[in-house]
Scaffold this active site. Structure first.
Site, PDB file in Angstrom:
ATOM      1  CB  CYS A  47      -1.037  -0.126   1.194  1.00 55.26           C
ATOM      2  SG  CYS A  47      -1.838  -1.418   1.302  1.00 55.26           S
ATOM      3  CG  HIS A  64      -1.629   4.555   5.150  1.00 59.33           C
ATOM      4  ND1 HIS A  64      -1.499   4.373   3.788  1.00 59.33           N
ATOM      5  CD2 HIS A  64      -1.418   3.188   5.673  1.00 59.33           C
ATOM      6  CE1 HIS A  64      -1.668   2.865   3.492  1.00 59.33           C
ATOM      7  NE2 HIS A  64      -1.954   2.513   4.617  1.00 59.33           N
ATOM      8  CD  GLU A 123      -1.165   8.059   9.109  1.00 62.45           C
ATOM      9  OE1 GLU A 123      -2.261   7.285   9.158  1.00 62.45           O
ATOM     10  OE2 GLU A 123      -0.896   8.563   8.209  1.00 62.45           O
ATOM     11  CE  LYS A 177      -5.410   4.429   2.079  1.00 65.07           C
ATOM     12  NZ  LYS A 177      -4.406   5.475   2.639  1.00 65.07           N
ATOM     13  CG  HIS A 236      -6.151   0.802   1.785  1.00 67.75           C
ATOM     14  ND1 HIS A 236      -5.280   1.516   0.713  1.00 67.75           N
ATOM     15  CD2 HIS A 236      -5.565   0.292   2.477  1.00 67.75           C
ATOM     16  CE1 HIS A 236      -4.212   1.275   1.061  1.00 67.75           C
ATOM     17  NE2 HIS A 236      -4.240   0.352   2.200  1.00 67.75           N
ATOM     18  CG  PHE A 277      -0.033  -5.761   4.314  1.00 66.68           C
ATOM     19  CD1 PHE A 277      -0.378  -4.954   5.435  1.00 66.68           C
ATOM     20  CD2 PHE A 277      -1.005  -6.669   3.817  1.00 66.68           C
ATOM     21  CE1 PHE A 277      -1.674  -5.139   5.871  1.00 66.68           C
ATOM     22  CE2 PHE A 277      -2.224  -6.833   4.292  1.00 66.68           C
ATOM     23  CZ  PHE A 277      -2.635  -6.098   5.379  1.00 66.68           C
TER      24      PHE A 277
END
Lengths: 82, 417
Positions: free
Chosen positions: B166, B306, B317, B337, B342, B403
């Site tokens: 991502c 994010h 975050e 998002k 996403h 990831f």
């Protein structure tokens, strides 16, 4: 009943148009796949595989090399499906 | 970077292109983001009932409506999205006289041509090996989208595909900036693309418990920072920008949206899928980006986070952001998002566009569905209405994590024209 050569030509032109965007009316028996229609070997394989399914024939890879014009392909399919 | 950058090293954004769950191009996407519109929908595919998750954020406009039929046949859906976005960005940049040897392409992706792979595997099982598409490999390879965009534009300075889950779209921006700074290219078309809405991917993400199961309220499912968040919503689409050396842009009198001032890239080495609980890697990336841009944390007025709406990720975050920006920070944070879902490898690119437009239009988009903020989130999130950003020179951060423990932070600066 097997398709006539005219029906095969029309069916083939439809596949060529679908796979390459070349106008169906440009796909005529005297046209060379590579020199006139600018179809590369990978595109040719997608056309062959679709033609096999459409006309219920098998066109071995070695025979594909011999199909230089649209007319060659039409005759081959006509013979194979007869 | 030591000393001020020359115009040959400064990298500016001169074109924007996107196709997203909220719009088929940049103007419609930006309008939807400002209006707080969600692109999340109940899926209608027949396999949906087999899964615990019934929702996703499909592209608002199907690429078959924007491309020639042959282009659709010869590109994986991820490549189709990339072509649509790249053409919009290229037209927007209005470059008329480009030496292809000086034009690069960097398009990242998370999973690449997975839909092509799965469709061909179905053909193999159902009809046999002869029915595997002769173009299956060039369609499913992860670099396919980048390569097709390069073919379309005649880009010969190099084609690259960052694959960092991502963070891929943001990593593409960083790679593109480096290409220009190192002198390999004058112009780079950079972005990210993803098309992964499929039973297999949805099952895999659902089995990780990564996806929201708020099936009865699709538009309220993606809710970053909210106490009721329960996972992300899978989206699809692409974002592409035209990056250009300031010297090249100046020479042709280009319209300039903003400057990509710097990037910070780190890795967690903590867990294959979970973020570092307090966001150490994320914090280092943000600090690295600030240092690279030669600015202080107090100069950051806006962050496009994010923030995927997962329980662990959002807090990690937010904590990293609070640490780096400091208690006195006036930065307002948008989690777009909440509307787009996403988009995995496309997310960082679409959010770069949102960050660039926020600076250019001096407006931060809202974060929707944040009704009851998490007690561990101590940042100023834009809620409800868009927020006006200050006049004068301003800067923003855009965070992307993936990831594998990938962390990418970009600093974007406003440009006076």
């Amino acid at each position: 009943m097997a398709a006539s050569e005219q029906e095969i030509l029309e069916g083939l032109a439809e596949i060529v148009n679908e796979e390459t965007g070349i106008a169906a009316e440009d796909v005529q028996p005297d046209k060379s796949f590579t020199d006139d229609l600018d179809i590369d070997s990978l595109s040719m394989m997608t056309i062959v595989v679709n033609a096999e399914e459409k006309f219920g024939v098998r066109i071995p890879d070695d025979d594909v090399k011999g199909l230089s014009t649209v007319g060659d392909a039409v005759s081959y399919i006509a013979k194979a499906s007869a | 970077m030591s000393g001020p950058l020359t115009d040959a090293q400064r990298v500016v954004v001169t074109g924007l292109g996107a196709t997203t769950p909220v719009g088929g191009d940049v103007p419609s996407t930006w309008a939807a983001l400002l209006a707080g519109q969600s692109g999340v929908k109940l899926l209608t595919e027949d396999w949906v009932e087999t899964l615990p998750v019934h929702i996703a954020a499909p592209a608002a406009v199907d690429p078959s409506e924007q491309l020639a039929r042959v282009e659709v046949k010869r590109n994986d859906r991820s490549g189709q999205f990339a072509l649509v976005a790249a053409r919009e960005a290229w037209a927007d940049a209005a470059i008329t006289d480009m030496d292809g040897d000086r034009l690069g392409v960097v398009i990242g992706t998370g999973i690449g041509g997975v839909l092509t792979l799965l469709a061909n595997y179905d053909s193999l099982l159902e009809k046999g090996p002869r029915r595997v598409h002769p173009l299956a490999i060039p369609m499913l390879m992860p670099n396919s989208a980048a390569a097709h965009v390069a073919l379309d534009l005649g880009a010969r300075a190099g084609v690259h595909t960052p694959v960092s889950a991502c963070a891929s779209g943001a990593e593409a921006m960083s790679f593109a900036v480096d290409m220009i700074r190192s002198g390999r290219a004058d112009v780079v078309v950079a972005g990210g693309t993803e098309a992964a809405i499929h039973q297999l991917n949805m099952a895999a993400f659902a089995n990780m418990q990564a996806l929201s199961t708020r099936n009865d309220e699709p538009e309220r499912a993606s809710r970053p920072y909210d106490k009721g968040r329960d996972g992300f919503v899978l989206g699809e689409g692409a974002g592409v920008v035209v990056l250009e050396s300031a010297a090249h842009a100046k020479a042709r009198g280009a319209k300039v949206y903003a400057e990509i001032a710097s990037s910070g890239i780190t890795s967690d080495a903590h867990h294959i899928a979970a973020p570092d609980p307090v966001g150490r890697g994320a914090a280092r990336a943000m600090q690295m980006a600030l240092d690279g841009a030669g600015i202080d944390a107090s100069d950051i007025v806006h962050v496009n986070a994010h923030a995927t709406s997962t329980p662990a990720g959002d807090v990690a975050e937010a904590q990293a952001m609070a640490t780096v920006l400091g208690a006195g920070s006036t930065a307002c944070v948008s989690a777009t998002k909440s509307m787009t879902g996403h988009l995995l490898g496309a997310a960082g690119a679409i959010e770069t566009i949102a960050t660039v437009l926020a600076l250019h239009e001096r407006t931060a988009p809202p974060t929707v569905n944040l009704e009851d903020p998490d007690d561990d989130v101590h940042i100023d999130v834009v809620r409800g209405e868009p927020r006006k950003l200050p006049d004068g020179p301003i800067a923003a951060l855009n965070n992307s994590f993936g990831f594998g423990g990938h962390n990418v932070a970009l600093v974007v600066k406003s440009v006076e024209q």
